[in-house]
Design a protein around this motif. Sequence first.
Motif, PDB file in Angstrom:
ATOM      1  N   TYR A 287       0.452  -1.022  -0.474  1.00 22.81           N
ATOM      2  CA  TYR A 287      -0.061   0.155   0.173  1.00 22.81           C
ATOM      3  C   TYR A 287       0.977   1.373  -0.144  1.00 22.81           C
ATOM      4  CZ  TYR A 287      -4.335  -2.571   1.145  1.00 22.81           C
ATOM      5  OH  TYR A 287      -5.615  -3.221   1.034  1.00 22.81           O
TER       6      TYR A 287
ATOM      7  N   GLY B  88      -1.830  12.586   5.413  1.00 27.08           N
ATOM      8  CA  GLY B  88      -3.561  13.010   5.642  1.00 27.08           C
ATOM      9  C   GLY B  88      -4.483  12.516   4.794  1.00 27.08           C
ATOM     10  N   GLN B  89      -4.017  10.838   4.363  1.00 25.31           N
ATOM     11  CA  GLN B  89      -4.295  10.251   3.661  1.00 25.31           C
ATOM     12  C   GLN B  89      -5.134   8.624   4.419  1.00 25.31           C
ATOM     13  OE1 GLN B  89      -7.428  11.192   0.971  1.00 25.31           O
ATOM     14  NE2 GLN B  89      -6.488  12.785   1.698  1.00 25.31           N
ATOM     15  N   GLY B  90      -5.809   7.653   3.479  1.00 20.84           N
ATOM     16  CA  GLY B  90      -5.567   6.770   3.929  1.00 20.84           C
ATOM     17  C   GLY B  90      -4.830   5.763   3.238  1.00 20.84           C
ATOM     18  N   PRO B  91      -3.849   4.254   3.300  1.00 24.29           N
ATOM     19  CA  PRO B  91      -3.558   3.511   2.486  1.00 24.29           C
ATOM     20  C   PRO B  91      -4.439   3.319   1.074  1.00 24.29           C
ATOM     21  CG  PRO B  91      -3.439   2.544   4.827  1.00 24.29           C
ATOM     22  CD  PRO B  91      -4.326   3.375   4.705  1.00 24.29           C
TER      23      PRO B  91
ATOM     24  N   TYR C 116      -5.292  -9.872   8.700  1.00 25.88           N
ATOM     25  CA  TYR C 116      -5.072  -8.686   8.049  1.00 25.88           C
ATOM     26  C   TYR C 116      -3.878  -7.910   8.620  1.00 25.88           C
ATOM     27  CZ  TYR C 116      -5.228  -5.904   3.726  1.00 25.88           C
ATOM     28  OH  TYR C 116      -5.033  -5.194   2.531  1.00 25.88           O
TER      29      TYR C 116
ATOM     30  N   LEU D  31      -8.450   4.423  11.367  1.00 26.46           N
ATOM     31  CA  LEU D  31      -8.432   4.190   9.524  1.00 26.46           C
ATOM     32  C   LEU D  31      -9.409   3.234  10.357  1.00 26.46           C
ATOM     33  CD1 LEU D  31      -4.955   4.312   8.906  1.00 26.46           C
ATOM     34  CD2 LEU D  31      -6.770   5.462   7.580  1.00 26.46           C
TER      35      LEU D  31
ATOM     36  N   LEU E 122      -8.089  -5.310   1.463  1.00 25.57           N
ATOM     37  CA  LEU E 122      -9.307  -3.720   2.485  1.00 25.57           C
ATOM     38  C   LEU E 122      -8.999  -2.537   2.046  1.00 25.57           C
ATOM     39  CD1 LEU E 122      -8.149  -4.996   6.017  1.00 25.57           C
ATOM     40  CD2 LEU E 122     -10.042  -5.384   4.368  1.00 25.57           C
ATOM     41  N   VAL E 123     -10.127  -1.258   1.535  1.00 21.18           N
ATOM     42  CA  VAL E 123     -10.025  -0.378   0.837  1.00 21.18           C
ATOM     43  C   VAL E 123      -9.986   0.048   2.422  1.00 21.18           C
ATOM     44  CG1 VAL E 123     -10.896  -0.528  -1.464  1.00 21.18           C
ATOM     45  CG2 VAL E 123     -12.147  -0.427   0.262  1.00 21.18           C
ATOM     46  N   PHE E 124      -9.709   1.692   2.091  1.00 17.13           N
ATOM     47  CA  PHE E 124      -9.737   2.556   3.303  1.00 17.13           C
ATOM     48  C   PHE E 124     -10.271   3.758   3.700  1.00 17.13           C
ATOM     49  CE2 PHE E 124      -6.708   0.015   6.509  1.00 17.13           C
ATOM     50  CZ  PHE E 124      -5.815  -0.828   5.351  1.00 17.13           C
ATOM     51  N   GLY E 125     -10.587   3.943   4.769  1.00 17.01           N
ATOM     52  CA  GLY E 125     -11.039   5.731   5.034  1.00 17.01           C
ATOM     53  C   GLY E 125      -9.699   6.018   5.057  1.00 17.01           C
ATOM     54  N   GLN E 126     -10.032   7.801   4.869  1.00 18.21           N
ATOM     55  CA  GLN E 126      -9.132   8.839   4.624  1.00 18.21           C
ATOM     56  C   GLN E 126      -8.914   8.893   6.204  1.00 18.21           C
ATOM     57  OE1 GLN E 126     -12.757   9.179   4.871  1.00 18.21           O
ATOM     58  NE2 GLN E 126     -13.128  11.745   4.854  1.00 18.21           N
TER      59      GLN E 126
END
Lengths: 116, 112
Positions: free
Chosen positions: A35, A40-43, A105, B88, B100-104
């Motif tokens: 990833y 400031g962002q998510g992966p 995970y 997160l 997995l996709v993630f929020g910000q």
Amino acid sequence: EAGVVQSPRYKIIEKKQPVAFWCNPISGHNTLYWYRQNLGQGPELLIRYENEEAVDDSQLPKDRFSAERLKGVDSTLKIQPAELGDSAVYLCASSLHQARPPIGYTFGSGTRLTVV
Amino acid sequence: SQELEQSPQSLIVQEGKNLTINCTSSKTLYGLYWYKQKYGEGLIFLMMLQKGGEEKSHEKITAKLDEKKQQSSLHITASQPSHAGIYLCGAGLGQGAQKLVFGQGTRLTINP
């Protein structure tokens, strides 16, 4: 038991130089993920491996990024040449198998890349 | 657009106060993970929810997955300075649930 191990922890390079990151997943975890996380962002997923096969690399910028997992265990992510916009934290994760949702995970500590 | 929306994006609370962080998706969630992250470091696993209506707690942190499996909330009771960081949510979504996709992320600051 060791978790997901990444190296190096930090890397500062000049633009246009190459850089490589290494990841060793949890023993027995056949799925490995790379990833990228911008400030400031998510992966965001770059690539997912099932054993040695890259099964999802749709988000990998293939003109400059490459990855390999030759023996289905540890993995290397490379950038050549690096650009200023590549500055980010690169995270490796592993999970037990291709379940929905993935089991166990687990993330490594990440490599913080700064391109100057 | 973000597949997972977290709110608020940042939160400043007084030590000892309770707080809630939300994670919302337009798709059914196949497993919802909550992680905590210190700036520039890896993600520390907090808990995972799978079934609609499921609720899990660890110390003063409780997470719930709603019945329709499209939203999760993380609640911290009597917040402490050690709770500060970025929270997160990550989820398997739809056909792509193998990853997995993630929020910000939500940046939490605890004021003494």
